[in-house]
Design a protein around this motif. Sequence first.
Motif, PDB file in Angstrom:
ATOM      1  N   TYR A  24       8.823  -4.348   3.642  1.00  0.00           N
ATOM      2  CA  TYR A  24       8.110  -4.894   2.483  1.00  0.00           C
ATOM      3  C   TYR A  24       7.015  -3.970   1.963  1.00  0.00           C
ATOM      4  O   TYR A  24       6.487  -4.212   0.882  1.00  0.00           O
ATOM      5  N   GLY A  25       6.642  -2.960   2.733  1.00  0.00           N
ATOM      6  CA  GLY A  25       5.598  -2.057   2.263  1.00  0.00           C
ATOM      7  C   GLY A  25       4.978  -1.245   3.383  1.00  0.00           C
ATOM      8  O   GLY A  25       5.438  -1.265   4.527  1.00  0.00           O
ATOM      9  N   ALA A  26       3.906  -0.540   3.035  1.00  0.00           N
ATOM     10  CA  ALA A  26       3.166   0.256   4.011  1.00  0.00           C
ATOM     11  C   ALA A  26       2.323  -0.683   4.869  1.00  0.00           C
ATOM     12  O   ALA A  26       1.661  -1.578   4.353  1.00  0.00           O
ATOM     13  N   VAL A  27       2.364  -0.475   6.177  1.00  0.00           N
ATOM     14  CA  VAL A  27       1.684  -1.368   7.116  1.00  0.00           C
ATOM     15  C   VAL A  27       0.455  -0.673   7.700  1.00  0.00           C
ATOM     16  O   VAL A  27       0.548   0.431   8.236  1.00  0.00           O
ATOM     17  N   TYR A  28      -0.667  -1.355   7.601  1.00  0.00           N
ATOM     18  CA  TYR A  28      -1.923  -0.889   8.205  1.00  0.00           C
ATOM     19  C   TYR A  28      -2.288  -1.897   9.279  1.00  0.00           C
ATOM     20  O   TYR A  28      -2.474  -3.082   8.985  1.00  0.00           O
ATOM     21  N   ALA A  29      -2.351  -1.437  10.514  1.00  0.00           N
ATOM     22  CA  ALA A  29      -2.592  -2.330  11.642  1.00  0.00           C
ATOM     23  C   ALA A  29      -3.683  -1.734  12.538  1.00  0.00           C
ATOM     24  O   ALA A  29      -3.394  -1.086  13.541  1.00  0.00           O
ATOM     25  N   ASN A  49     -12.158  -1.164   2.318  1.00  0.00           N
ATOM     26  CA  ASN A  49     -12.777  -1.437   1.028  1.00  0.00           C
ATOM     27  C   ASN A  49     -12.143  -0.663  -0.122  1.00  0.00           C
ATOM     28  O   ASN A  49     -11.965  -1.179  -1.210  1.00  0.00           O
ATOM     29  N   ASP A  50     -11.785   0.595   0.115  1.00  0.00           N
ATOM     30  CA  ASP A  50     -11.257   1.450  -0.945  1.00  0.00           C
ATOM     31  C   ASP A  50      -9.740   1.385  -1.082  1.00  0.00           C
ATOM     32  O   ASP A  50      -9.173   2.021  -1.958  1.00  0.00           O
ATOM     33  N   MET A  51      -9.094   0.635  -0.217  1.00  0.00           N
ATOM     34  CA  MET A  51      -7.636   0.563  -0.242  1.00  0.00           C
ATOM     35  C   MET A  51      -7.206  -0.730  -0.930  1.00  0.00           C
ATOM     36  O   MET A  51      -7.799  -1.777  -0.715  1.00  0.00           O
ATOM     37  N   HIS A  52      -6.198  -0.646  -1.741  1.00  0.00           N
ATOM     38  CA  HIS A  52      -5.692  -1.845  -2.406  1.00  0.00           C
ATOM     39  C   HIS A  52      -4.713  -2.555  -1.464  1.00  0.00           C
ATOM     40  O   HIS A  52      -3.552  -2.157  -1.355  1.00  0.00           O
ATOM     41  N   ILE A  53      -5.195  -3.568  -0.789  1.00  0.00           N
ATOM     42  CA  ILE A  53      -4.369  -4.378   0.113  1.00  0.00           C
ATOM     43  C   ILE A  53      -3.729  -5.480  -0.713  1.00  0.00           C
ATOM     44  O   ILE A  53      -4.409  -6.189  -1.455  1.00  0.00           O
ATOM     45  N   ASN A  54      -2.412  -5.642  -0.570  1.00  0.00           N
ATOM     46  CA  ASN A  54      -1.689  -6.665  -1.325  1.00  0.00           C
ATOM     47  C   ASN A  54      -1.481  -7.960  -0.551  1.00  0.00           C
ATOM     48  O   ASN A  54      -1.370  -9.030  -1.158  1.00  0.00           O
ATOM     49  N   ALA A  55      -1.364  -7.860   0.770  1.00  0.00           N
ATOM     50  CA  ALA A  55      -1.113  -9.035   1.595  1.00  0.00           C
ATOM     51  C   ALA A  55      -1.727  -8.831   2.965  1.00  0.00           C
ATOM     52  O   ALA A  55      -1.792  -7.706   3.470  1.00  0.00           O
ATOM     53  N   VAL A  65      -9.388 -13.889  11.511  1.00  0.00           N
ATOM     54  CA  VAL A  65      -9.976 -12.806  10.715  1.00  0.00           C
ATOM     55  C   VAL A  65      -9.258 -12.701   9.367  1.00  0.00           C
ATOM     56  O   VAL A  65      -9.887 -12.580   8.312  1.00  0.00           O
ATOM     57  N   GLY A  66      -7.930 -12.791   9.395  1.00  0.00           N
ATOM     58  CA  GLY A  66      -7.137 -12.700   8.171  1.00  0.00           C
ATOM     59  C   GLY A  66      -7.454 -13.793   7.169  1.00  0.00           C
ATOM     60  O   GLY A  66      -7.416 -13.575   5.957  1.00  0.00           O
ATOM     61  N   TYR A  67      -7.788 -14.973   7.663  1.00  0.00           N
ATOM     62  CA  TYR A  67      -8.151 -16.100   6.797  1.00  0.00           C
ATOM     63  C   TYR A  67      -9.325 -15.722   5.897  1.00  0.00           C
ATOM     64  O   TYR A  67      -9.299 -15.932   4.689  1.00  0.00           O
ATOM     65  N   TYR A  68     -10.350 -15.128   6.504  1.00  0.00           N
ATOM     66  CA  TYR A  68     -11.557 -14.767   5.747  1.00  0.00           C
ATOM     67  C   TYR A  68     -11.382 -13.469   4.951  1.00  0.00           C
ATOM     68  O   TYR A  68     -11.946 -13.335   3.864  1.00  0.00           O
ATOM     69  N   ILE A  69     -10.598 -12.536   5.476  1.00  0.00           N
ATOM     70  CA  ILE A  69     -10.314 -11.306   4.730  1.00  0.00           C
ATOM     71  C   ILE A  69      -9.547 -11.662   3.446  1.00  0.00           C
ATOM     72  O   ILE A  69      -9.820 -11.115   2.373  1.00  0.00           O
ATOM     73  N   ALA A  70      -8.588 -12.581   3.563  1.00  0.00           N
ATOM     74  CA  ALA A  70      -7.815 -13.013   2.391  1.00  0.00           C
ATOM     75  C   ALA A  70      -8.731 -13.611   1.333  1.00  0.00           C
ATOM     76  O   ALA A  70      -8.553 -13.366   0.138  1.00  0.00           O
ATOM     77  N   ASP A  71      -9.713 -14.390   1.764  1.00  0.00           N
ATOM     78  CA  ASP A  71     -10.677 -14.950   0.815  1.00  0.00           C
ATOM     79  C   ASP A  71     -11.507 -13.856   0.162  1.00  0.00           C
ATOM     80  O   ASP A  71     -11.699 -13.854  -1.053  1.00  0.00           O
ATOM     81  N   ALA A  72     -11.986 -12.927   0.968  1.00  0.00           N
ATOM     82  CA  ALA A  72     -12.847 -11.865   0.436  1.00  0.00           C
ATOM     83  C   ALA A  72     -12.096 -10.980  -0.552  1.00  0.00           C
ATOM     84  O   ALA A  72     -12.646 -10.595  -1.587  1.00  0.00           O
ATOM     85  N   LEU A  73     -10.843 -10.675  -0.249  1.00  0.00           N
ATOM     86  CA  LEU A  73     -10.064  -9.787  -1.107  1.00  0.00           C
ATOM     87  C   LEU A  73      -9.251 -10.539  -2.155  1.00  0.00           C
ATOM     88  O   LEU A  73      -8.627  -9.916  -3.012  1.00  0.00           O
ATOM     89  N   GLN A  74      -9.260 -11.883  -2.056  1.00  0.00           N
ATOM     90  CA  GLN A  74      -8.463 -12.716  -2.967  1.00  0.00           C
ATOM     91  C   GLN A  74      -6.988 -12.296  -2.928  1.00  0.00           C
ATOM     92  O   GLN A  74      -6.364 -12.041  -3.962  1.00  0.00           O
ATOM     93  N   ARG A  75      -6.456 -12.236  -1.721  1.00  0.00           N
ATOM     94  CA  ARG A  75      -5.071 -11.843  -1.499  1.00  0.00           C
ATOM     95  C   ARG A  75      -4.358 -12.923  -0.698  1.00  0.00           C
ATOM     96  O   ARG A  75      -4.976 -13.669   0.059  1.00  0.00           O
ATOM     97  N   PRO A  76      -3.035 -12.994  -0.818  1.00  0.00           N
ATOM     98  CA  PRO A  76      -2.267 -13.959  -0.030  1.00  0.00           C
ATOM     99  C   PRO A  76      -2.237 -13.558   1.443  1.00  0.00           C
ATOM    100  O   PRO A  76      -2.359 -12.375   1.773  1.00  0.00           O
ATOM    101  N   ALA A  77      -2.075 -14.564   2.291  1.00  0.00           N
ATOM    102  CA  ALA A  77      -2.073 -14.316   3.732  1.00  0.00           C
ATOM    103  C   ALA A  77      -0.992 -15.126   4.427  1.00  0.00           C
ATOM    104  O   ALA A  77      -0.722 -16.271   4.059  1.00  0.00           O
TER     105      ALA A  77
END
Length: 163
Positions: A24-29, A49-55, A65-77
């Motif tokens: 589905y895309g590039a994975v950052y883990a 911060n400088d990377m465009h995370i899509n999901a 952690v993902g729950y709050y990151i999704a809120d901060a970045l306004q991205r689906p999780a």
Amino acid sequence: MNILYLHGLDSSLSIEKRAILEKYGAVYAPQIDYRKDTNSIKTILSNYNDMHINAILGSSMGGFVGYYIADALQRPALLFNPALAYRSVPQEIPNIANPNANLKHIVIGAKDKTIDPKTTLEFLSKSIGIDNYNINIRQDLEHRIPEEIFKEEVKEFFKKLCY
């Protein structure tokens, strides 16, 4: 597409699950030491911060952690057994305004003995109307996410995103 995967406590992303996500895309883990970094949400936000995370995807502590990151970045999780109501290690929860409801596809194992599914559902019930929740309670799931279930849920999640 850039996918941010957040592992659970004392865990990491397996090669097999990474291969599923890479379709589905590039994975950052990032490797996260939740025991040492009690402010992991802020750390991850700063590092990406400088990377465009899509999901965002996360499991257990990574689901928290993902729950709050999704809120901060306004991205689906996509969150597997997120440790929302209880965590065995302390973590700072930043005050994040969530002006728009973003999709949170949450997979809860009915047989999970590590993260009590009832407390997760109670936590989520307090924010109904704030987020766009899709909750899948799997009767066949414990805390660990078998590769086949991971693959099914990832496919369903990205189908909702039209990818």
